[in-house]
Write a protein that holds these residues in place. Structure first.
Motif, mmCIF file in Angstrom:
data_model
loop_
_atom_site.group_PDB
_atom_site.id
_atom_site.type_symbol
_atom_site.label_atom_id
_atom_site.label_comp_id
_atom_site.label_asym_id
_atom_site.label_seq_id
_atom_site.Cartn_x
_atom_site.Cartn_y
_atom_site.Cartn_z
ATOM 1 N N GLY A 129 0.801 -1.224 0.000
ATOM 2 C CA GLY A 129 0.000 0.000 0.000
ATOM 3 C C GLY A 129 0.832 1.273 0.000
ATOM 4 O O GLY A 129 0.343 2.342 -0.360
ATOM 5 N N THR A 130 2.100 1.162 0.383
ATOM 6 C CA THR A 130 2.942 2.365 0.472
ATOM 7 C C THR A 130 3.794 2.581 -0.784
ATOM 8 O O THR A 130 4.007 3.712 -1.198
ATOM 9 C CB THR A 130 3.887 2.281 1.694
ATOM 10 N N VAL A 131 4.300 1.495 -1.374
ATOM 11 C CA VAL A 131 5.268 1.632 -2.481
ATOM 12 C C VAL A 131 4.789 0.971 -3.785
ATOM 13 O O VAL A 131 4.796 1.599 -4.846
ATOM 14 C CB VAL A 131 6.642 1.021 -2.082
ATOM 15 N N VAL A 132 4.388 -0.284 -3.693
ATOM 16 C CA VAL A 132 4.089 -1.034 -4.928
ATOM 17 C C VAL A 132 2.811 -0.500 -5.588
ATOM 18 O O VAL A 132 2.818 -0.168 -6.779
ATOM 19 C CB VAL A 132 3.970 -2.556 -4.643
ATOM 20 N N PHE A 133 1.730 -0.428 -4.800
ATOM 21 C CA PHE A 133 0.457 0.081 -5.338
ATOM 22 C C PHE A 133 -0.090 1.182 -4.434
ATOM 23 O O PHE A 133 -1.086 0.980 -3.732
ATOM 24 C CB PHE A 133 -0.570 -1.056 -5.466
ATOM 25 N N PRO A 134 0.540 2.377 -4.461
ATOM 26 C CA PRO A 134 0.055 3.445 -3.576
ATOM 27 C C PRO A 134 -1.359 3.905 -3.920
ATOM 28 O O PRO A 134 -2.014 4.521 -3.098
ATOM 29 C CB PRO A 134 1.087 4.574 -3.770
ATOM 30 N N ASN A 135 -1.822 3.574 -5.155
ATOM 31 C CA ASN A 135 -3.185 3.971 -5.537
ATOM 32 C C ASN A 135 -4.180 2.819 -5.450
ATOM 33 O O ASN A 135 -5.257 2.886 -6.059
ATOM 34 C CB ASN A 135 -3.191 4.529 -6.967
ATOM 35 N N ALA A 136 -3.833 1.769 -4.712
ATOM 36 C CA ALA A 136 -4.746 0.617 -4.586
ATOM 37 C C ALA A 136 -6.108 1.087 -4.092
ATOM 38 O O ALA A 136 -6.195 1.972 -3.235
ATOM 39 C CB ALA A 136 -4.163 -0.399 -3.605
ATOM 40 N N GLU A 137 -7.160 0.479 -4.639
ATOM 41 C CA GLU A 137 -8.532 0.879 -4.268
ATOM 42 C C GLU A 137 -8.831 0.551 -2.805
ATOM 43 O O GLU A 137 -9.584 1.249 -2.139
ATOM 44 C CB GLU A 137 -9.559 0.148 -5.152
ATOM 45 N N LEU A 138 -8.245 -0.558 -2.309
ATOM 46 C CA LEU A 138 -8.506 -0.960 -0.923
ATOM 47 C C LEU A 138 -7.184 -1.361 -0.276
ATOM 48 O O LEU A 138 -6.438 -2.175 -0.829
ATOM 49 C CB LEU A 138 -9.491 -2.145 -0.920
ATOM 50 N N LYS A 139 -6.897 -0.748 0.879
ATOM 51 C CA LYS A 139 -5.651 -1.058 1.594
ATOM 52 C C LYS A 139 -5.981 -1.546 2.998
ATOM 53 O O LYS A 139 -6.734 -0.886 3.720
ATOM 54 C CB LYS A 139 -4.766 0.186 1.706
ATOM 55 N N ILE A 140 -5.404 -2.683 3.341
ATOM 56 C CA ILE A 140 -5.634 -3.265 4.663
ATOM 57 C C ILE A 140 -4.278 -3.426 5.348
ATOM 58 O O ILE A 140 -3.306 -3.877 4.716
ATOM 59 C CB ILE A 140 -6.283 -4.679 4.537
ATOM 60 N N TYR A 141 -4.211 -3.057 6.607
ATOM 61 C CA TYR A 141 -2.983 -3.280 7.380
ATOM 62 C C TYR A 141 -3.337 -4.238 8.510
ATOM 63 O O TYR A 141 -4.083 -3.888 9.429
ATOM 64 C CB TYR A 141 -2.453 -1.953 7.937
ATOM 65 N N MET A 142 -2.841 -5.478 8.400
ATOM 66 C CA MET A 142 -3.217 -6.500 9.374
ATOM 67 C C MET A 142 -2.220 -6.573 10.517
ATOM 68 O O MET A 142 -1.010 -6.583 10.284
ATOM 69 C CB MET A 142 -3.296 -7.869 8.679
ATOM 70 N N ILE A 143 -2.743 -6.637 11.722
ATOM 71 C CA ILE A 143 -1.860 -6.817 12.879
ATOM 72 C C ILE A 143 -2.433 -7.932 13.766
ATOM 73 O O ILE A 143 -3.591 -8.313 13.621
ATOM 74 C CB ILE A 143 -1.715 -5.520 13.721
#
Ligand code: DC
Length: 224
Positions: A129-143
């Motif tokens: 979500g930060t570098v490869v596809f910064p314009n991704a339609e949906l970003k999830i950060y799992m912890i």
């Protein structure tokens, strides 16, 4: 559509991404598997993670593709099925060194973007979500808590016949987290517009369900 899933080791990214991809009928791109494949090749060929010249040559003669779909996705490196070999303890211990050099990251990020430009993908890793596809339609950060992640790793390893204590696994996870999030090139961090999903205590079905629901809401499809 690109769904970017990032998060630390053992947060449940791979199994969740696999299930989300199969529910939505789109491609699952496990970028960690690509870094692992490069690590395996370097270890086999005795190439140090500090040897940029040799790494550059290796990247230019290494092809990594995924075959199959859903739960039977195989990682193929230069025609060899390395799906199981890249999960070995040795590769796991060394991958956070080999994923640092720019010569490795740039080549793999280019391949990942190419795949994302041709297909709808659920792409998982550390910098999606930060570098490869910064314009991704949906970003999830799992912890998930370190204890939970160590328990999950123990189960994964046990399935491969490897037995490790929770204390040892916890230390390994903490070390990998530290290396992944403090490196200067594309460190692990949550994109500002990512939805944080704490999977401690959640089932795989629940995790995937939350993401599938969001993706369907975004694309305006509510069937199934
Ligand atoms: O998700 P995994 O445990 O299979 O990833 C293996 C390693 O690869 C992990 O320690 C960090 C690295 N990695 C990365 O630097 N960038 C990515 N997009 C994916 C993985």
């Amino acid at each position: 559509m690109v769904i970017a899933i990032d998060g630390p080791a053992g947060s449940g990214k791979s199994s969740t991404a696999r299930l989300v991809a199969s529910r939505l009928g789109i491609v699952h791109l496990d970028t960690g598997a690509m870094y692992r494949a490069v690590t395996l090749k370097c270890l086999r060929e005795g190439i140090a993670h500090t040897d940029d010249g040799a790494l550059g040559v290796l990247m230019s003669r290494t092809s990594i593709v995924f075959e199959g779909s859903g739960s039977v996705m195989r990682t193929i490196m230069n025609g060899e099925d390395v799906t199981d070999a890249i999960r070995s303890d040795e590769v796991t211990r060394h991958v956070s060194e080999y994923c640092v050099p720019a010569v490795v990251r740039n080549a793999l990020v280019e391949q990942q973007r190419l795949l994302g430009s041709r297909n709808s993908v659920v792409c998982e890793g550390r910098d999606i979500g930060t570098v490869v596809f910064p314009n991704a339609e949906l970003k999830i950060y799992m912890i998930a808590s370190v204890e939970e992640r160590a328990r999950r790793r123990q189960k994964d390893f046990a399935a491969m016949g490897i037995h490790k204590s929770l204390i040892e696994l916890r230390a390994e996870i903490e070390l990998r987290d530290r290396k992944d999030s403090t490196r200067s090139n594309s460190p692990l961090r949550k994109a500002e517009d990512a939805l944080e999903l704490d999977t401690t205590g959640l089932s795989l079905e629940e995790q995937a369900g939350i993401i599938v629901e969001r993706a369907r809401a975004l694309s305006g499809t509510n069937d199934n």
